[in-house]
Design a protein around this motif. Structure first.
Motif, mmCIF file in Angstrom:
data_model
loop_
_atom_site.group_PDB
_atom_site.id
_atom_site.type_symbol
_atom_site.label_atom_id
_atom_site.label_comp_id
_atom_site.label_asym_id
_atom_site.label_seq_id
_atom_site.Cartn_x
_atom_site.Cartn_y
_atom_site.Cartn_z
ATOM 1 N N VAL A 208 0.410 -2.345 -5.214
ATOM 2 C CA VAL A 208 -0.087 -2.468 -4.166
ATOM 3 C C VAL A 208 -1.617 -2.411 -4.870
ATOM 4 O O VAL A 208 -2.465 -2.252 -6.061
ATOM 5 C CB VAL A 208 -0.132 -0.622 -3.896
ATOM 6 C CG1 VAL A 208 -0.502 -0.710 -2.201
ATOM 7 C CG2 VAL A 208 1.271 -0.448 -3.564
ATOM 8 N N ALA A 210 -5.551 -3.796 -2.964
ATOM 9 C CA ALA A 210 -6.153 -2.437 -2.375
ATOM 10 C C ALA A 210 -6.734 -3.316 -1.402
ATOM 11 O O ALA A 210 -6.816 -4.804 -2.216
ATOM 12 C CB ALA A 210 -7.289 -1.788 -2.825
ATOM 13 N N PRO A 211 -7.143 -3.676 -0.491
ATOM 14 C CA PRO A 211 -8.318 -4.526 0.385
ATOM 15 C C PRO A 211 -9.442 -5.270 -0.040
ATOM 16 O O PRO A 211 -9.957 -4.551 -1.231
ATOM 17 C CB PRO A 211 -8.214 -3.780 2.123
ATOM 18 C CG PRO A 211 -7.240 -3.164 2.236
ATOM 19 C CD PRO A 211 -6.915 -2.170 0.237
ATOM 20 N N SER A 213 -9.849 -7.289 -2.652
ATOM 21 C CA SER A 213 -9.847 -6.637 -4.307
ATOM 22 C C SER A 213 -8.783 -7.706 -5.566
ATOM 23 O O SER A 213 -7.920 -8.132 -4.265
ATOM 24 C CB SER A 213 -9.557 -4.948 -4.792
ATOM 25 O OG SER A 213 -7.980 -4.527 -4.329
ATOM 26 N N ASN A 257 -6.502 -10.315 -3.207
ATOM 27 C CA ASN A 257 -6.043 -9.714 -1.948
ATOM 28 C C ASN A 257 -7.342 -9.857 -0.251
ATOM 29 O O ASN A 257 -7.852 -8.909 -0.739
ATOM 30 C CB ASN A 257 -5.985 -8.605 -1.877
ATOM 31 C CG ASN A 257 -5.418 -7.905 -0.563
ATOM 32 O OD1 ASN A 257 -4.823 -8.336 0.836
ATOM 33 N ND2 ASN A 257 -5.691 -6.455 -0.137
ATOM 34 N N ASP A 260 -7.667 -7.096 5.171
ATOM 35 C CA ASP A 260 -7.922 -6.638 5.097
ATOM 36 C C ASP A 260 -6.766 -5.226 5.013
ATOM 37 O O ASP A 260 -7.093 -3.387 5.682
ATOM 38 C CB ASP A 260 -8.632 -5.702 6.696
ATOM 39 C CG ASP A 260 -9.815 -6.900 6.952
ATOM 40 O OD1 ASP A 260 -10.486 -6.300 6.782
ATOM 41 O OD2 ASP A 260 -9.696 -6.972 8.064
ATOM 42 N N SER A 261 -5.280 -5.143 4.599
ATOM 43 C CA SER A 261 -4.618 -4.223 4.511
ATOM 44 C C SER A 261 -3.974 -4.588 2.783
ATOM 45 O O SER A 261 -4.600 -5.778 2.303
ATOM 46 C CB SER A 261 -3.692 -4.164 5.424
ATOM 47 O OG SER A 261 -4.006 -4.732 6.486
ATOM 48 N N PRO A 262 -3.869 -3.271 2.373
ATOM 49 C CA PRO A 262 -2.919 -3.565 0.989
ATOM 50 C C PRO A 262 -1.908 -4.150 0.913
ATOM 51 O O PRO A 262 -1.206 -4.733 2.098
ATOM 52 C CB PRO A 262 -2.578 -1.936 0.902
ATOM 53 C CG PRO A 262 -3.035 -1.075 1.797
ATOM 54 C CD PRO A 262 -3.520 -2.316 2.986
ATOM 55 N N THR A 264 1.644 -5.834 -1.124
ATOM 56 C CA THR A 264 2.153 -5.572 -2.454
ATOM 57 C C THR A 264 2.834 -6.708 -3.392
ATOM 58 O O THR A 264 3.417 -7.498 -2.566
ATOM 59 C CB THR A 264 4.024 -4.402 -1.989
ATOM 60 O OG1 THR A 264 3.135 -3.565 -0.999
ATOM 61 C CG2 THR A 264 4.604 -4.187 -3.191
#
Length: 274
Positions: A208, A210-211, A213, A257, A260-262, A264
């Motif tokens: 995962v 992170a947003p 990053s 990424n 604004d969301s994680p 995968t």
């Protein structure tokens, strides 16, 4: 190296395109690497180029005389993890691997192309370019000629703001997913590299990101095998590929990424007997 075009799939809107996930290649990943012969794989990293903030850079690397690419990519060799790029082109041209990438950071970044080479003959097939309207995305798949298998692949786009969010293989196909973030119509196509060597695919563990990053995912070949190429799956078209390279038996794929969301992600490696 022969370079031909095969009219397969034009790009389609991401809203209606099928999205690949790591689970789609489970059967491919469990196969051994049979085949008529192995191919000695020779990795090379090209010279570093400086890419300014918000600019697109181009980097190339050449296979030695008598060798051709089996797969490739590129990344920021100055960073151990995460690469603030969005790859827009990654494809072979003769014995040269060409990489272009947009620097999404606020500072100058290093960019270098990476290629895996072999003296075994390979065939490059490129899908018909599919048009992408501004602000839309799409996917394309291209198939190897009968009797040949996928060793690697890439993507070829017309613009500097056509970012790539997925690259992945089956035994004889290569698929790409892209997004057109420019203000004009752009084109993109999938590029597959094919040979009559024995290969198999492996998908690494999901991770995962992170947003807002970056991160790196990897997939590793079984003992006694080495990568010929590789790619990556992501579950969000807003997460762009920022790096593609191998070290030893493993293939590493960078993820940027920007959402604004994680997100995968999982890397995919294509292996052959070392």
């Amino acid at each position: 190296m022969r370079h031909s075009r095969k009219l397969t799939l034009a790009a389609v809107l991401l809203a209606t395109a099928s999205t690949a996930t790591a689970g789609n290649t489970a059967a491919y990943g469990l196969q051994p690497a049979p085949g008529p012969r192995a191919a000695a794989i020779d990795p090379h990293l090209g010279p570093e180029v400086d890419v300014g903030a918000g600019e697109t850079g181009i980097a190339t690397v050449e296979c030695p005389s008598g060798e051709v690419p089996t797969g490739g990519g590129g990344f920021n060799p100055a960073l151990l993890s995460g690469h603030p790029f969005a790859i827009t082109n990654s494809f072979p041209e003769g014995n040269v691997w060409v990489l272009t990438a947009l620097n999404t950071s606020s500072s100058v970044q290093k960019l270098a192309a990476f290629v895996l080479c072999s003296s075994v003959a390979h065939t490059v097939v490129e899908s018909a370019p599919g048009n992408l309207n501004p602000g839309t995305g799409g996917s394309a798949t291209v198939t190897c000629p009968d009797g040949l298998v996928t060793s690697g692949g890439g993507v070829h786009s017309s613009g500097t703001e056509v970012e790539v969010s997925a690259l992945h293989a089956t035994p004889n196909t290569w698929s790409v997913r892209v997004a057109n973030n420019s203000g004009a119509v752009q084109a993109a196509s999938a590029v597959v590299i094919c040979a009559d060597i024995g290969t198999s695919g492996r998908t690494g563990e999901s991770k995962v990101i992170a947003p807002h990053s970056t991160g790196v995912v990897l997939a590793t070949c079984p003992q006694g095998q080495v990568p010929t190429g590789g790619g990556i799956f992501t579950d969000n078209p807003g997460a762009f590929i920022s790096g593609l390279n191998s070290s030893g038996p493993s293939w590493f794929s960078g993820v940027n990424n920007l959402t604004d969301s994680p997100v995968t992600a999982a890397a995919q490696v294509i292996c052959t007997a070392g």
